[in-house]
Design a protein around this motif. Structure first.
Motif, PDB file in Angstrom:
ATOM      1  N   VAL A  82       0.869  -1.176   0.000  1.00  0.00           N
ATOM      2  CA  VAL A  82       0.000   0.000   0.000  1.00  0.00           C
ATOM      3  C   VAL A  82       0.901   1.220   0.000  1.00  0.00           C
ATOM      4  O   VAL A  82       1.841   1.321   0.809  1.00  0.00           O
ATOM      5  N   ARG A  83       0.623   2.163  -0.891  1.00  0.00           N
ATOM      6  CA  ARG A  83       1.431   3.374  -1.016  1.00  0.00           C
ATOM      7  C   ARG A  83       0.499   4.582  -0.929  1.00  0.00           C
ATOM      8  O   ARG A  83      -0.440   4.701  -1.709  1.00  0.00           O
ATOM      9  N   LEU A  84       0.749   5.460   0.024  1.00  0.00           N
ATOM     10  CA  LEU A  84      -0.122   6.607   0.252  1.00  0.00           C
ATOM     11  C   LEU A  84       0.700   7.822   0.638  1.00  0.00           C
ATOM     12  O   LEU A  84       1.861   7.703   1.071  1.00  0.00           O
ATOM     13  N   ARG A  85       0.090   9.018   0.487  1.00  0.00           N
ATOM     14  CA  ARG A  85       0.766  10.253   0.853  1.00  0.00           C
ATOM     15  C   ARG A  85       0.936  10.328   2.363  1.00  0.00           C
ATOM     16  O   ARG A  85       0.009  10.073   3.127  1.00  0.00           O
ATOM     17  N   ASP A  86       2.151  10.735   2.776  1.00  0.00           N
ATOM     18  CA  ASP A  86       2.442  10.775   4.214  1.00  0.00           C
ATOM     19  C   ASP A  86       2.126  12.119   4.863  1.00  0.00           C
ATOM     20  O   ASP A  86       2.161  12.241   6.088  1.00  0.00           O
ATOM     21  N   ASN A  87       1.850  13.161   4.065  1.00  0.00           N
ATOM     22  CA  ASN A  87       1.505  14.485   4.585  1.00  0.00           C
ATOM     23  C   ASN A  87       2.560  15.005   5.561  1.00  0.00           C
ATOM     24  O   ASN A  87       2.249  15.676   6.548  1.00  0.00           O
ATOM     25  N   GLY A  88       3.829  14.689   5.279  1.00  0.00           N
ATOM     26  CA  GLY A  88       4.919  15.230   6.087  1.00  0.00           C
ATOM     27  C   GLY A  88       5.213  14.488   7.368  1.00  0.00           C
ATOM     28  O   GLY A  88       6.068  14.927   8.148  1.00  0.00           O
ATOM     29  N   TYR A  89       4.542  13.360   7.631  1.00  0.00           N
ATOM     30  CA  TYR A  89       4.796  12.604   8.862  1.00  0.00           C
ATOM     31  C   TYR A  89       5.971  11.649   8.655  1.00  0.00           C
ATOM     32  O   TYR A  89       5.980  10.858   7.711  1.00  0.00           O
ATOM     33  N   ARG A  90       6.956  11.717   9.547  1.00  0.00           N
ATOM     34  CA  ARG A  90       8.088  10.801   9.519  1.00  0.00           C
ATOM     35  C   ARG A  90       7.675   9.517  10.235  1.00  0.00           C
ATOM     36  O   ARG A  90       7.448   9.500  11.442  1.00  0.00           O
ATOM     37  N   ALA A 105       9.714  10.916  -1.180  1.00  0.00           N
ATOM     38  CA  ALA A 105       8.911  11.625  -2.179  1.00  0.00           C
ATOM     39  C   ALA A 105       7.483  11.869  -1.718  1.00  0.00           C
ATOM     40  O   ALA A 105       6.557  11.910  -2.517  1.00  0.00           O
ATOM     41  N   GLY A 106       7.296  12.030  -0.408  1.00  0.00           N
ATOM     42  CA  GLY A 106       5.966  12.323   0.119  1.00  0.00           C
ATOM     43  C   GLY A 106       5.067  11.124   0.263  1.00  0.00           C
ATOM     44  O   GLY A 106       3.879  11.286   0.525  1.00  0.00           O
ATOM     45  N   HIS A 107       5.608   9.910   0.109  1.00  0.00           N
ATOM     46  CA  HIS A 107       4.798   8.697   0.173  1.00  0.00           C
ATOM     47  C   HIS A 107       5.353   7.721   1.203  1.00  0.00           C
ATOM     48  O   HIS A 107       6.570   7.576   1.360  1.00  0.00           O
ATOM     49  N   LEU A 108       4.423   7.046   1.872  1.00  0.00           N
ATOM     50  CA  LEU A 108       4.738   5.908   2.721  1.00  0.00           C
ATOM     51  C   LEU A 108       4.324   4.649   1.976  1.00  0.00           C
ATOM     52  O   LEU A 108       3.191   4.561   1.480  1.00  0.00           O
ATOM     53  N   THR A 109       5.228   3.669   1.892  1.00  0.00           N
ATOM     54  CA  THR A 109       4.909   2.379   1.291  1.00  0.00           C
ATOM     55  C   THR A 109       4.999   1.306   2.362  1.00  0.00           C
ATOM     56  O   THR A 109       6.040   1.150   3.004  1.00  0.00           O
ATOM     57  N   GLU A 148       3.166   4.432  13.749  1.00  0.00           N
ATOM     58  CA  GLU A 148       3.839   5.302  14.712  1.00  0.00           C
ATOM     59  C   GLU A 148       4.680   6.311  13.929  1.00  0.00           C
ATOM     60  O   GLU A 148       5.339   5.952  12.939  1.00  0.00           O
ATOM     61  N   THR A 149       4.674   7.560  14.356  1.00  0.00           N
ATOM     62  CA  THR A 149       5.451   8.596  13.691  1.00  0.00           C
ATOM     63  C   THR A 149       6.248   9.387  14.715  1.00  0.00           C
ATOM     64  O   THR A 149       5.969   9.343  15.915  1.00  0.00           O
ATOM     65  N   SER A 150       7.209  10.105  14.225  1.00  0.00           N
ATOM     66  CA  SER A 150       7.959  11.038  15.081  1.00  0.00           C
ATOM     67  C   SER A 150       7.523  12.469  14.823  1.00  0.00           C
ATOM     68  O   SER A 150       8.268  13.412  15.083  1.00  0.00           O
ATOM     69  N   HIS A 180       8.697  22.216   2.052  1.00  0.00           N
ATOM     70  CA  HIS A 180      10.022  22.436   1.472  1.00  0.00           C
ATOM     71  C   HIS A 180      10.807  21.146   1.301  1.00  0.00           C
ATOM     72  O   HIS A 180      11.808  21.106   0.576  1.00  0.00           O
ATOM     73  N   SER A 181      10.378  20.039   1.959  1.00  0.00           N
ATOM     74  CA  SER A 181      11.094  18.770   1.836  1.00  0.00           C
ATOM     75  C   SER A 181      10.180  17.646   2.266  1.00  0.00           C
ATOM     76  O   SER A 181       9.169  17.854   2.946  1.00  0.00           O
ATOM     77  N   TYR A 182      10.550  16.433   1.858  1.00  0.00           N
ATOM     78  CA  TYR A 182       9.786  15.249   2.198  1.00  0.00           C
ATOM     79  C   TYR A 182      10.527  14.438   3.262  1.00  0.00           C
ATOM     80  O   TYR A 182      11.758  14.316   3.214  1.00  0.00           O
ATOM     81  N   PRO A 183       9.803  13.855   4.223  1.00  0.00           N
ATOM     82  CA  PRO A 183      10.491  12.964   5.175  1.00  0.00           C
ATOM     83  C   PRO A 183      10.963  11.702   4.468  1.00  0.00           C
ATOM     84  O   PRO A 183      10.338  11.230   3.519  1.00  0.00           O
ATOM     85  N   ARG A 184      12.088  11.151   4.938  1.00  0.00           N
ATOM     86  CA  ARG A 184      12.641   9.928   4.362  1.00  0.00           C
ATOM     87  C   ARG A 184      12.728   8.853   5.422  1.00  0.00           C
ATOM     88  O   ARG A 184      13.083   9.105   6.566  1.00  0.00           O
ATOM     89  N   GLY A 185      12.375   7.623   5.042  1.00  0.00           N
ATOM     90  CA  GLY A 185      12.423   6.495   5.949  1.00  0.00           C
ATOM     91  C   GLY A 185      13.787   5.835   5.949  1.00  0.00           C
ATOM     92  O   GLY A 185      14.713   6.220   5.205  1.00  0.00           O
ATOM     93  N   LEU A 186      13.912   4.792   6.745  1.00  0.00           N
ATOM     94  CA  LEU A 186      15.186   4.097   6.899  1.00  0.00           C
ATOM     95  C   LEU A 186      15.354   2.977   5.893  1.00  0.00           C
ATOM     96  O   LEU A 186      16.450   2.459   5.725  1.00  0.00           O
TER      97      LEU A 186
END
Length: 959
Positions: free
Chosen positions: A383-391, A410-414, A431-433, A585-591
């Motif tokens: 499932v891939r959706l917009r994260d709305n800036g949540y890390r 790129a603004g998406h959580l997969t 869970e987000t930070s 101004h930027s997208y959060p990036r996962g690990l």
């Protein structure tokens, strides 16, 4: 003093005292109030329609009460069934116009059925013992007083009680009667939670009923059906259907948070709101979907069940309740005590996701935890959706506890590698930070603003204030970042004050007031602007995003060219409102890295990896312009079974070119890619054959395209047709003169899905012997908000009457290589020989004002116009009523009505003539006739009633 006179005196004393303190001005909406808190914490309620006409119907009150008691009715059973559904309140609809106006309490006010046993009191006490509130339904509607052939309202008894003549079958008289009942209930039931009011009565409003309820019972809630009445706590949206997906009830609602709202719907698939003796199925898929999507929009699910006379639910409804009692608890934390995410409470983006997935997000406002509800699973294992800036830091399956692999860029959580899907709602706890990547201190201005709703509201961080475009389109919004800064995307929350698609609800035309086509420009000095991006936003709820690559600018200007609303729904047409616009101004990036990234695949020729902030993994492969020598090759695209799959390519396209795909060395397949930005990817899909196990997929182009990533999913089901709006005119049956006739047909296809269709063709399909002037309208491909229009003339056979034919107008297209079609039709009939003019009320040639079209199975053409009367603009005007000579004619008016009502008919602006009619039931057409003086040629005839409701109008004829 007698008991009756004592009660009258007490009520009069109460009213006299209250009227001295009730404000005389218009009631103001109390969007927030402590009395609402229990309902805000609720997820659902149970709506019970139950009364004298519950099957088997009773026409005698005492006999009905005897069978209720003898059948073993208990209040505790209803409360227990409500708790199975996760419902924290029950609405009892017994004083209902279609159920015999029964009152389930001992009453001192005569006028309709009242029980000796205090059924209402027993229900209130049973609910209090188990933490379930009880709300009482009250109707304003006397028109069904003799539906069964027996008078259910006793005007004589009530008149004697009041000491004056009162006709309960009129709205005024019934308003006076039911007004007294409100006070009787308030006096006798301290623990009732409020009233659920089925529309308004003029007597109640004139006598400040609601204001007095506020004074007498300040903790009670008021709920009104189908309209947003200011003094009410809650708006209930009744029985919405026709959405896609069918369970997405919020798509048909019109009340923005934080206003309390309900979705009021029947659990049984068919039948009446009350038990009609039938065994009606309950669609588990549909109703669990409604339950979840409502929770994901902070809407309360008011679920209607149909108890039998003894109170027991029919077997299939009881079985559904038992199912819910087991299905909800494992995901309770994601459904109860949460709010809808993607709106004013924050959270990721709900709606349509990848590969046909659809769902909502819920958020716990206290902990910030979010829950992704996948109601329709994707045709893939992710499932891939917009994260709305949540890390995002972790994701687990709420039912199984399994930790899921994730990637984020790129603004998406997969959420990856999903193997266990719940049949109705797969829930992931996220869970987000926190939220990051947005500019603070942005200031907004606009070319047009409604007074009191300025552009400064767009960036004030308050979702309860909004900007109103004052009906202007196009309209521009300028965003000042304070200095030259990096900008990557806009996040836009539009006012959720309209449904997401065109529809008719209770005869009222509705449409989406959301942004459709837009342009975005940027500037460093506010004078010289450069083009950034243009496109269309979907008509969808929740936060919407515009990615703009890597911009360095002080100013951004969003120009809204138009909205999705159409002129057929004047309440929504051009009504643009926006709660908030934020600049990211930027997208959060996962690990974790993603799968099938272009930069990880093999490259040949000039293909090279480049930085791309808006791309998955922040990189893309460019240099694909040399055909097969410049390619990206994936050597291990694995699927479990051989077949045809959907290959999605996320491409950047500074120019319009085709992309080609070769699978396992086979000849390439190609699909067009429209021009957009070279640093913002957009999806393009193509159907490809894959072998079981490993496959080689080679991607190349003859033009300057960039490849971000690919993904593999299943093809859409054969029953799926992407959402379109096909408008065919003329609308309604066309009554033509004898002999050979021609009909001009226009059609307009709008593509409403965020997808692509190909080989689009639009044309009428003529009956045998008819001829067509005009060629089919065609387009090679269409994407979101694309339009295709055509005009034709259809002519009947020479020397013959048109007869009775339907002319289909069909839009055919391909979706991933599979044929799909949508159709409308123009029915044509030869008018009767004794009529010189016939036209349907719903004909598109007419002017409808504030009225609306609705289905009517027994009406001519299957439709009629309703909501006529009550104001000057609630009228239907027939222009161009053409007759051969000036003289007197007979005007035949076909209508439906329940109870006594009047049309006022105005011919060519003359003196209105009243047509008084009466009837029982609003589904069977009847005909009235009056003489009218018409002039040779075109005439205008208006139907209305400026002061009261008029009958529904089916058709007119002149003879």
């Amino acid at each position: 003093m007698g008991l009756r006179r004592l009660c009258v005196a007490v009520v009069a004393m109460l009213l006299g005292g209250l009227l001295t303190v009730v404000t005389q001005g218009a009631a103001q909406a109390e969007v927030w109030h402590p009395r609402q808190e229990w309902l805000r914490q609720s997820t659902a309620g149970l709506f019970l329609h139950w009364g004298m006409f519950t099957a088997p119907k009773h026409l005698n009150c005492a006999e009905w009460e005897r069978d209720v008691t003898g059948g073993g009715w208990t209040a505790g059973y209803w409360i227990d069934e409500a708790r199975k559904l996760g419902a924290s309140y029950v609405v009892l609809a017994t004083f209902h116009s279609r159920l015999g106006y029964a009152r389930p309490w001992p009453s001192q006010v005569p006028g309709s059925c009242a029980t000796e046993r205090d059924l209402l009191g027993e229900l209130v006490r049973a609910g209090r013992a188990k933490g379930v509130k009880v709300v009482l339904y009250m109707t304003d509607d006397p028109q069904w007083h003799s539906e069964q052939g027996v008078q259910m309202l006793d005007s004589a008894a009530y008149s004697a009680y009041k000491g004056e003549q009162v006709d309960l079958t009129t709205r005024e008289g019934f308003g006076k009667y039911s007004y007294d009942l409100f006070f009787e209930v308030m006096r006798n039931y301290d623990d009732l939670a409020g009233f659920w009011i089925d529309n308004d009565n003029e007597y109640w409003e004139r006598n400040k009923l609601y204001e007095q309820i506020r004074q007498l019972r300040p903790t009670w809630l008021l709920n009104n059906n189908n309209e947003d009445t200011p003094i009410m706590d809650t708006v209930s949206n009744e029985q919405k259907t026709g959405m896609f997906p069918s369970y997405d009830y919020p798509a048909a609602t019109f009340t923005p948070m934080p206003r309390l709202s309900e979705a009021c719907y029947k659990l049984p698939n068919t039948g009446d709101w009350w038990y009609d003796g039938g065994s009606h199925a309950v669609d588990t898929r549909l109703n669990t979907g409604r339950y979840v999507t409502n929770a994901g929009s902070s809407i309360k699910s008011l679920m209607a069940e149909t108890p039998m006379v003894n109170g027991r639910m029919p077997a299939q409804q009881e079985a559904y309740n038992d199912f819910m009692a087991q299905w909800v608890p494992p995901i309770r934390e994601s459904i109860q005590g949460v709010e809808g995410a993607g709106y004013l409470y924050g959270g990721m983006q709900p709606g349509f996701w990848n590969d046909g997935a659809h769902g909502v997000i819920t958020i716990n406002p206290r902990t910030g935890k979010q829950y992704v509800h996948v109601v329709t699973r994707p045709r893939a294992d992710f499932v891939r959706l917009r994260d709305n800036g949540y890390r995002v830091t972790s994701v687990r399956d709420l039912r199984t506890g399994e930790q899921l692999r994730i990637s984020q860029s790129a603004g998406h959580l997969t959420i990856q590698g999903i193997t266990k899907w719940d049949e109705y709602d797969t829930v992931f706890a996220v869970e987000t930070s926190g939220q990051q990547g947005f500019h603070a201190g942005v200031k907004a201005s606009a070319t047009s603003s409604e007074n009191g709703f300025p552009a400064s509201n767009l960036t004030d961080g308050d979702f309860e204030t909004y900007w109103d475009a004052a009906g202007a389109q196009p309209v521009s919004i300028s965003l000042d970042l304070g200095r030259r800064r990096k900008a990557a995307f806009l996040a836009i929350n539009q006012r959720e004050s309209s449904p997401t698609h065109a529809r008719v609800s209770f005869g009222r035309p509705e449409d989406s007031s959301r942004i459709k086509d837009y342009q975005l420009t940027a500037s460093n000095d506010g004078r010289d602007w450069w083009h950034v991006r243009s496109g269309a936003l979907p008509s969808a709820r929740g936060t919407q995003f515009i990615d703009i690559g890597a911009q360095e600018a002080r100013y951004l200007r969003l120009t809204v060219l138009n909205t999705w609303s159409g002129p057929q729904a004047p309440v929504y047409f051009n009504e643009l409102r926006i709660d908030e616009i934020r600049v990211g101004h930027s997208y959060p990036r996962g690990l974790h890295g993603g799968t099938w990234e272009a930069e990880d695949a093999a490259r040949s020729g000039s293909a090279r990896s480049e930085f791309c902030a808006a791309c998955s993994g922040t990189r893309q492969v460019t240099g694909l312009g040399g055909g097969e020598r410049d390619a990206v090759t994936y050597r291990d695209v694995s699927v479990a079974a051989a077949g045809t799959y959907r290959l999605q390519l996320d491409l950047t396209a500074g120019e319009a070119f085709a992309v080609s795909v070769s699978v396992n060395g086979a000849p390439p397949l190609s699909v067009a890619v429209p021009k957009d930005r070279a640093d913002v990817p957009d999806p393009t899909s193509i159907a490809v054959p894959l072998n079981a196990g490993s496959n080689t997929v080679r991607v190349f182009s003859a033009g300057r395209l960039g490849l971000d990533r690919i993904s593999i999913g299943g093809l859409p089901q054969s029953t799926y047709t992407p959402k379109t709006t096909l408008t065919v005119q003329p609308h309604g049956v066309q009554w033509v003169a004898p002999g050979q006739q021609s009909v001009k047909i226009t059609a307009r296809l709008r593509f409403d899905a965020d997808d692509q269709i190909d080989a689009v063709s639009l044309a009428p399909v003529l009956p045998a012997g008819w001829t067509l002037t005009g060629a089919p309208a065609t387009r090679a491909s269409m994407r979101l908000a694309g339009l295709l229009e055509g005009v034709w003339t259809a002519t009947s056979p020479a020397g013959q009457d048109a007869g009775s034919v339907n002319i289909p107008v069909t839009a055919s297209f391909q979706l991933l290589g599979s044929d799909r079609a949508v159709s409308g039709a123009v029915p044509v009939r030869t008018r009767p020989a004794d009529r010189v003019f016939v036209r349907e009320a719903e004909d598109s040639a007419n002017q409808f004002g504030a009225t609306g079209l609705t289905n009517c199975g027994q009406c001519s053409g299957g439709e009629k116009v309703r909501n006529i009367g009550g104001s000057a603009d609630a009228s239907v005007t027939f222009p161009n009523v053409t007759v051969p000579e000036t003289r007197s004619y007979r005007l035949f008016v076909q209508y439906t009505v329940n109870g006594p009502r009047s049309f006022f008919v105005t011919v060519n602006g003359g003196t209105p003539v009243e047509i008084r009619v009466d009837g029982v039931g609003n589904t069977i057409p009847a005909v009235a006739e009056i003489p009218v003086a018409l002039i040779a040629g075109a005439n205008t005839i208006r139907f209305g009633n400026d002061t009261a409701g008029a009958p529904d109008l089916d058709r007119i004829a002149v003879g």
